[in-house]
Design a protein around this motif. Structure first.
Motif, PDB file in Angstrom:
ATOM      1  N   HIS A 158     -29.830 -73.906  -0.967  1.00  0.00           N
ATOM      2  CA  HIS A 158     -31.101 -74.372  -2.204  1.00  0.00           C
ATOM      3  C   HIS A 158     -31.025 -73.281  -3.388  1.00  0.00           C
ATOM      4  N   LEU A 161     -29.554 -77.772  -8.127  1.00  0.00           N
ATOM      5  CA  LEU A 161     -31.013 -78.355  -7.955  1.00  0.00           C
ATOM      6  C   LEU A 161     -30.959 -79.824  -9.022  1.00  0.00           C
ATOM      7  N   LEU A 167     -36.590 -79.877  -7.929  1.00  0.00           N
ATOM      8  CA  LEU A 167     -36.202 -78.897  -6.739  1.00  0.00           C
ATOM      9  C   LEU A 167     -35.158 -79.784  -5.750  1.00  0.00           C
ATOM     10  N   GLY A 169     -33.994 -82.612  -2.153  1.00  0.00           N
ATOM     11  CA  GLY A 169     -34.118 -82.190  -1.062  1.00  0.00           C
ATOM     12  C   GLY A 169     -33.850 -81.299  -0.556  1.00  0.00           C
ATOM     13  N   TYR A 170     -34.245 -80.888   0.993  1.00  0.00           N
ATOM     14  CA  TYR A 170     -33.770 -79.659   0.804  1.00  0.00           C
ATOM     15  C   TYR A 170     -34.249 -79.244   2.833  1.00  0.00           C
ATOM     16  N   ALA A 174     -39.137 -78.651   1.018  1.00  0.00           N
ATOM     17  CA  ALA A 174     -39.279 -78.026  -0.915  1.00  0.00           C
ATOM     18  C   ALA A 174     -40.317 -76.491  -0.830  1.00  0.00           C
ATOM     19  N   GLU A 175     -41.371 -76.812  -0.431  1.00  0.00           N
ATOM     20  CA  GLU A 175     -42.149 -75.483   0.307  1.00  0.00           C
ATOM     21  C   GLU A 175     -40.835 -74.277   0.470  1.00  0.00           C
ATOM     22  N   LYS A 177     -37.307 -73.906   0.284  1.00  0.00           N
ATOM     23  CA  LYS A 177     -36.903 -74.091  -1.275  1.00  0.00           C
ATOM     24  C   LYS A 177     -37.272 -73.502  -1.720  1.00  0.00           C
ATOM     25  N   ARG A 178     -38.237 -73.850  -2.497  1.00  0.00           N
ATOM     26  CA  ARG A 178     -39.303 -72.754  -3.507  1.00  0.00           C
ATOM     27  C   ARG A 178     -39.392 -71.681  -3.685  1.00  0.00           C
TER      28      ARG A 178
END
Length: 187
Positions: A158, A161, A167, A169-170, A174-175, A177-178
């Motif tokens: 995570h 970037l 960001l 992908g994750y 995304a939420e 990772k954020r």
């Protein structure tokens, strides 16, 4: 009745582990980014999965790739669960767990082994990670290595970037990772 079944299951898992018959132990833990499935072999933590991946699908994949001898067992994953709790509570900045790298190989494994070199609260671009692992032209391959990281959160993909600061992908979305970057003060 439920307590009896829980006791029987716990006893079965402990006996199977003691007899060397439990190849993959798993448990599900709650976290601020949703439920996480933790799985471990006798070597170490082999998988961290997000609920959106489908826990049954993850367990089926582990059965196919590692062994069908899988049981829910909290004992083998107690330290991992505690360290995750501490991380999400802001009391832990890195994980000190044995990791089983069975699910990764080659360049992907090289990248995943370097991800813990990115300090808590810091980020790197995919290009910087490619440079870190000694292959500066392999930016897309670094992205693939992060996307296939079987140990998200614990092995901090995570923190990687896009070059523009986006960001990227994750696996957890995304939420998630954020949220992890915000927790670490990197966002």
């Amino acid at each position: 009745m439920t307590d009896d079944l829980t006791t029987l299951h716990t006893d079965l898992a402990a006996r199977a582990d003691a007899a060397g018959l439990l190849d993959v132990a798993y448990r599900i833990v709650d976290s601020p980014i949703g439920a996480l499935l933790l799985a471990a072999t006798p070597t170490g933590l082999v998988r961290v999965a997000f609920e959106r991946e489908g826990f049954d699908d993850v367990l089926d994949a582990l059965a196919a790739k590692i062994s069908p001898r899988i049981l829910a067992s909290s004992e083998r994953l107690a330290i991992a669960a505690t360290q995750l709790d501490d991380y999400f509570a802001g009391r832990r900045r890195h994980f000190d767990l044995p990791i089983d790298h069975t699910l990764s190989s080659g360049f992907r494994l090289d990248v995943q082994r370097h991800l813990p070199d990115i300090d808590y609260g810091h980020t790197m671009s995919y290009a910087q990670v490619a440079e870190l692992v000694g292959n500066p032209k392999a930016v897309r391959a670094v992205g693939t290595a992060c996307a296939t990281n079987p140990h998200p959160v614990v092995v901090p993909c995570h923190r990687v970037l896009r070059a523009d600061g986006g960001l990227g992908g994750y696996l957890g979305g995304a939420e998630a990772k954020r949220a992890l970057l915000t927790l670490e003060g990197a966002a």
